[in-house]
Design an enzyme around this catalytic site. Structure first.
Site, PDB file in Angstrom:
ATOM      1  N   ASP A 279     -10.439  -6.635  -0.208  1.00 57.81           N
ATOM      2  CA  ASP A 279      -9.862  -5.532   0.545  1.00 57.81           C
ATOM      3  C   ASP A 279      -9.304  -6.125   1.827  1.00 57.81           C
ATOM      4  OD1 ASP A 279     -10.327  -2.238   0.578  1.00 57.81           O
ATOM      5  OD2 ASP A 279      -9.868  -3.143   2.535  1.00 57.81           O
TER       6      ASP A 279
ATOM      7  N   CYS B 203      -7.721   1.926   1.814  1.00 55.78           N
ATOM      8  CA  CYS B 203      -8.736   1.112   1.148  1.00 55.78           C
ATOM      9  C   CYS B 203      -8.191   0.545  -0.153  1.00 55.78           C
ATOM     10  CB  CYS B 203      -9.970   1.977   0.856  1.00 55.78           C
ATOM     11  SG  CYS B 203     -11.154   1.139  -0.205  1.00 55.78           S
TER      12      CYS B 203
ATOM     13  N   SER C  91       0.795  -1.226   0.000  1.00 58.78           N
ATOM     14  CA  SER C  91       0.000   0.000   0.000  1.00 58.78           C
ATOM     15  C   SER C  91       0.829   1.279   0.000  1.00 58.78           C
ATOM     16  CB  SER C  91      -0.919   0.014   1.226  1.00 58.78           C
ATOM     17  OG  SER C  91      -1.739  -1.122   1.190  1.00 58.78           O
TER      18      SER C  91
ATOM     19  N   HIS D 179     -14.882  -0.587   3.429  1.00 59.61           N
ATOM     20  CA  HIS D 179     -14.760   0.753   3.977  1.00 59.61           C
ATOM     21  C   HIS D 179     -15.988   1.618   3.712  1.00 59.61           C
ATOM     22  CE1 HIS D 179     -10.522  -0.525   3.777  1.00 59.61           C
ATOM     23  NE2 HIS D 179     -10.361   0.271   4.829  1.00 59.61           N
TER      24      HIS D 179
END
Lengths: 374, 599
Positions: B348, B367, B309, B354
């Site tokens: 996710d 997210c 991420s 989310h």
């Protein structure tokens, strides 16, 4: 043959102090000159070691004194003592072979508790004396059998010395004996015969040689075959002499010698130091003095009044000649390294004393001549 | 003719032969022998230059030269090498590796040159040899300088080490400049800057004896010492960073965004370079090599990890700048994403989803679904070209040799590498830094630096100045600007950076734990990189999974957010969670730099 002798008669004006002191001035001067020259070279070769010069001076003092003493001995007496001296020498050689002291891989020394000495040195004088003594009794030119006997007188001590092993001295003794034979009138055809015989005997001699002696011959023929081993001496001494050039690098400036590249530089290879530092001209000077000595010696021989003294004087002078030719020949790489010092120059030992004793005999021969009627 | 005259003539002839010989030696061949005599007398000896010292940016010594005794053998003075070596082995321990290295050199070096057998003898060994010296002609103890790293393991992966010149090195080096040199840089800065550090060999003509003893120096050309290096590294930060990892393996890079200076270069576990200097013994080397955690592996330079991420700020920026999305566009996140007409679910990390998210929330809370969608909208070609500007998929050009380039996948690459077309599903996971995407910690830090400084791609550099040994003056290495990323709209950058600040400082930020008490504002992004893929319905549970298969924890950050002075990238191998493991490490690095006064 007696023509030269017959022409000579010593006049009274020559019979000055030289005859009273039994000194031959030309010979003495030449010997002092060469000894002085030698000290100069030795000082450099030893790296400026005053101690070595001091010891060499003492040795020279002894040698000159010995010469002076022997010069007083009349040749007659010398001739009478000859067989005894020879036999003593042979006995000593025998003793060396049985129980001599070993030094540097060779058994040459005899310890008499008072002095350690090399009987081979005594033989350098005793052999020519003995051959001369033997042939002087005979009618000259000598008969075949007499020659054979004389050859035995030479060969026995020579073989014993070669066995020690001391090839250099053996060669000297052989040549001193040969000179007596030659001066006694050895027939030319016999000479030719023996030359051929010697050539034929070479392989046999090779067979009896020690490994190190063979190595020296191989090294002589091709020093580069073993540049760090036995060829090292010759290569380095050739470099020293060659780099000296005509005028040399100057006294105390020989790099080969001062930087330890040259082995045995105070003793057997001192000629290379001379060649490096004084060049070709320095060598010419040395040879000039040597030539004076040899010529004077031969003159004494020619002037000698009987065959014993004539043969002995001739042999001693020519042996001196062989001495420096063999040494310089080996240092310049013409002859195998046989381990002979450069006469009167090399540091060391008994050889100087013996040599000077020989010159003492020459002086005795010269100064004990009978006055001929004028 | 009188026989005596015959003899004299004969002697005279022999003398003439001798004169001929002497004339040949002394006149005709004089030049030849004079040359030989000069060669005998004069030897050319190398004077080894002192190796340059290495300091950190504050002048703390990191690599120095200490006096050491070594045992050297001059082969031409040895009769039997075997006997000599065996004899020496009775007094001093000679390891097999010493012996074989010596034998290699023996074959390559001239016989008159002294070859080191043992380096760095202890006082006791020196004493023991000295007593027995007479038994070993040609063997000598000489004093020299040996490299020493006073701080041991600190920054070892950056510094590298020198080692003895071996056969391999001898082939690569300029042998004339390395006459007499014992050590050569093997790895790290020591290797990269070898030519600067080594200097230029000096020469002296010396008059020697036949034994090689030097009598006097005839003329001398002084060596030029190697240059001292001042690193951009800050030992305090390096120390804090290494300590912050605790027992974790991983890597951290801190860069000054103004100039690309590397402030900390961490790869853990590390090792002590000192034993390598004089030849590490086999057992110790095997222990290092066979260690599961691979202490010799330079993770910062050569470790390639999925960025996870941490790639999201870059993706977000790509989306905004390329006009694919806006600050206000939103996506619904049900906890998974599906391609139209395909039943495969792209999950996710938050199973429950989310809800409705915009870019800010998607970065702050990380997210995945938003970025799946964004990636697909951008397409792999856009992703590849935009992220490529940040240096992904390309080596950074740092001045330490051996860097790997990571991997920023593209259609071309896939065609070349796998001979397959690009699939849309692969675009989706690229959007969250998974799939083929690989980065090195250094790349990630360099990209973060560009983010921090407004798009200036700087070449990371670890040496900021060099210094000639003869002078005090420092010659700075100028920072190198590789590229400037075009900014279409400053607002886009501000939005992304605001989101990154929220990662640390907002209520729901994934790294809020480090932002609570921070006296300065941090912009950051957490990341978690899967070490192995989960099956469709499998649930990742750190507790039940083998530690080696646990996720890598990542964190990128810069601070202070409004005027960045430092950018960092932290990767903690098998750390699990970026927010709770990697972020606190980054915080300690930031603290060390921003809070403690520079000495």
């Amino acid at each position: 043959m007696n023509i030269a002798l017959g022409r000579h008669h010593a006049d009274a004006s020559k019979r000055g102090w030289q005859y009273r002191l039994h000194i031959d001035a030309p010979l003495l001067l030449a010997l002092i000159a060469v000894a002085g020259y030698g000290l100069i070279v030795l000082y450099s070769a030893s790296g400026g070691d005053a101690g070595i010069i001091e010891r060499q001076l003492v040795r020279l003092g002894i040698a000159f004194s010995g010469m002076f003493v022997i010069a007083q001995v009349p040749p007659r007496l010398l001739q009478r003592l000859t067989p005894w001296a020879f036999m003593t020498g042979v006995l000593f050689l025998l003793a060396v072979l049985i129980g001599g002291e070993t030094s540097g891989g060779a058994q040459r020394w005899l310890n008499l508790y008072i002095v350690r000495f090399q009987p081979s040195e005594l033989m350098k004088l005793a052999v020519p004396m003995m051959v001369a003594w033997y042939l002087a009794e005979a009618r000259l030119p000598p008969h075949r059998w007499q020659l054979l006997a004389a050859a035995v007188l030479i060969a026995v001590p020579m073989a014993m010395i070669a066995k020690q092993p001391d090839l250099g001295t053996a060669v000297l003794i052989a040549s001193s004996g040969f000179f007596v034979l030659f001066l006694a009138g050895l027939q030319w055809r016999l000479l030719a015969f023996f030359s051929v015989l010697t050539a034929a005997a070479t392989p046999v001699i090779w067979h009896f040689m020690h490994d190190y002696q063979r190595q020296r011959v191989i090294t002589l023929l091709n020093p580069e075959s073993d540049p760090l081993g036995s060829g090292y001496h010759i290569i380095q001494s050739k470099i020293a002499i060659g780099s000296g050039g005509l005028f040399g690098k100057g006294w105390m400036n020989g790099t080969q010698s001062h930087l330890d590249f040259l082995p045995e530089r105070s003793t057997d290879f001192i000629f290379a130091v001379l060649g490096e530092e004084f060049g070709f001209l320095g060598i010419l000077l040395l040879f000039g003095i040597y030539a004076l000595i040899v010529l004077r010696g031969m003159m004494i021989a020619i002037q000698a009044q009987d065959s014993y003294t004539r043969m002995l004087a001739g042999s001693l002078s020519m042996t001196f000649c062989v001495y420096f030719i063999v040494n310089t020949g080996m240092v310049t790489g013409l002859l195998p390294v046989v381990g002979l010092p450069l006469p009167m120059i090399s540091y060391g030992g008994t050889s100087i004393v013996t040599m000077m004793a020989g010159f003492g005999i020459l002086m005795s021969i010269q100064t004990h001549r009978k006055l001929l009627a004028t | 003719m009188h026989r005596a005259v015959v003899l004299l003539v004969l002697g005279g002839m022999l003398c003439l032969v001798l004169f001929g010989r002497l004339l040949y030696l002394q006149v005709i061949e004089h030049d030849h022998y004079r040359t030989l005599s000069e060669d005998n007398r004069v030897k050319l000896q190398p004077i080894v230059p002192n190796r340059g010292l290495i300091y950190d940016r504050n002048g703390i010594l990191l690599a120095e030269n200490l006096p050491s005794y070594r045992l050297e053998i001059t082969p031409e003075q040895i009769d039997s090498m075997t006997a000599t070596l065996d004899g020496l082995a009775d007094i001093i321990e000679i390891r097999e590796s010493d012996r074989s290295r010596f034998e290699q050199l023996l074959a390559r070096k001239p016989r008159f040159e002294a070859i080191p057998l043992l380096l760095n003898l202890s006082d006791e060994e020196v004493a023991r040899f000295s007593v027995n010296r007479h038994r070993f002609p040609g063997v000598d103890i000489t004093a020299g300088l040996a490299r020493h790293y006073p701080h041991g393991t600190l920054g070892a992966h950056a510094l590298g080490y020198v080692g003895r010149i071996d056969e391999q090195a001898l082939k690569e080096l300029d042998t004339s400049n390395y006459r007499g040199t014992t050590y050569v840089g093997k790895i790290g800065i020591e290797k990269t800057y070898e030519s600067l550090l080594h200097g230029t060999v000096g020469l002296q003509q010396v008059e020697t004896t036949a034994q090689g003893r030097v009598l006097r120096v005839l003329n001398r050309q002084a060596p030029v010492s190697g240059r001292n290096l001042y690193l951009t590294l800050d030992s305090r930060i390096q120390l804090a960073a290494e300590a912050a990892f605790g027992d974790y393996s991983g890597s951290a890079i801190a860069i000054d965004p103004d100039n690309g200076d590397i402030l900390a270069f961490v790869s853990l576990p590390t090792y002590d370079p000192n034993p390598f200097v004089n030849g590490i013994d086999h057992a110790a080397y095997d222990a290092l090599r066979n260690n599961d955690r691979q202490p010799l592996f330079n993770r910062a330079l050569r470790g390639q990890y999925p960025p996870g991420s941490t790639v999201k700020p870059f993706m977000g920026l790509a989306g905004l700048e390329q006009g694919v999305t806006t600050e206000h566009s939103s996506t619904y996140c049900p906890g998974f994403y599906m391609l139209p007409g395909n039943s495969r679910k792209y999950r996710d990390w938050k199973r429950a989803g989310h809800g409705t998210v915009n870019l800010n929330i998607s970065i702050t809370q990380s997210c995945d679904v938003y970025f799946y969608d964004l990636a697909l909208s951008l397409g792999i070609d856009n992703i590849h070209s935009y992220l490529g500007q940040f240096g992904f998929g390309r080596s950074t050009g740092i001045d330490i040799l051996g860097e790997l380039s990571g991997l920023l996948p593209s259609r071309d690459w896939k065609r070349r590498r796998h001979d397959q077309p690009w699939f849309p599903g692969e675009t989706i996971i690229t959007g969250i830094g998974q799939g083929f995407f690989l980065v090195t910690p250094l790349q990630l830090a360099a990209a973060t630096t560009a983010l921090a400084n407004g798009g200036h791609m700087l070449q990371p550099n670890i040496v900021y100045a060099e210094q000639a040994a003869s002078s005090q003056a420092l010659i700075p290495h100028t920072p190198r600007l590789l590229d400037t990323i075009t900014i279409n709209q400053q607002q886009h950058w501000d939005d992304v950076i605001k989101s990154m600040i929220d990662v640390v400082h907002s209520q729901r930020g994934t790294a809020r734990s480090i932002g609570v008490d921070s006296p300065y504002e941090i912009a950051g992004k957490t990341g978690t990189a899967q070490v192995f893929g989960l099956k469709q319905e499998e649930k990742y549970d750190a507790k039940t999974i083998d530690e080696k298969l646990r996720d890598h924890a990542l964190f990128i950050a810069f601070a202070p957010a409004d005027e960045p002075k430092i950018a960092v990238a932290v990767i903690v191998e098998n750390g699990g969670s970026g927010g709770s493991v990697a972020a606190p490490i980054a915080r300690q690095i930031l603290d060390a730099y921003l809070l403690e006064p520079t000495p």
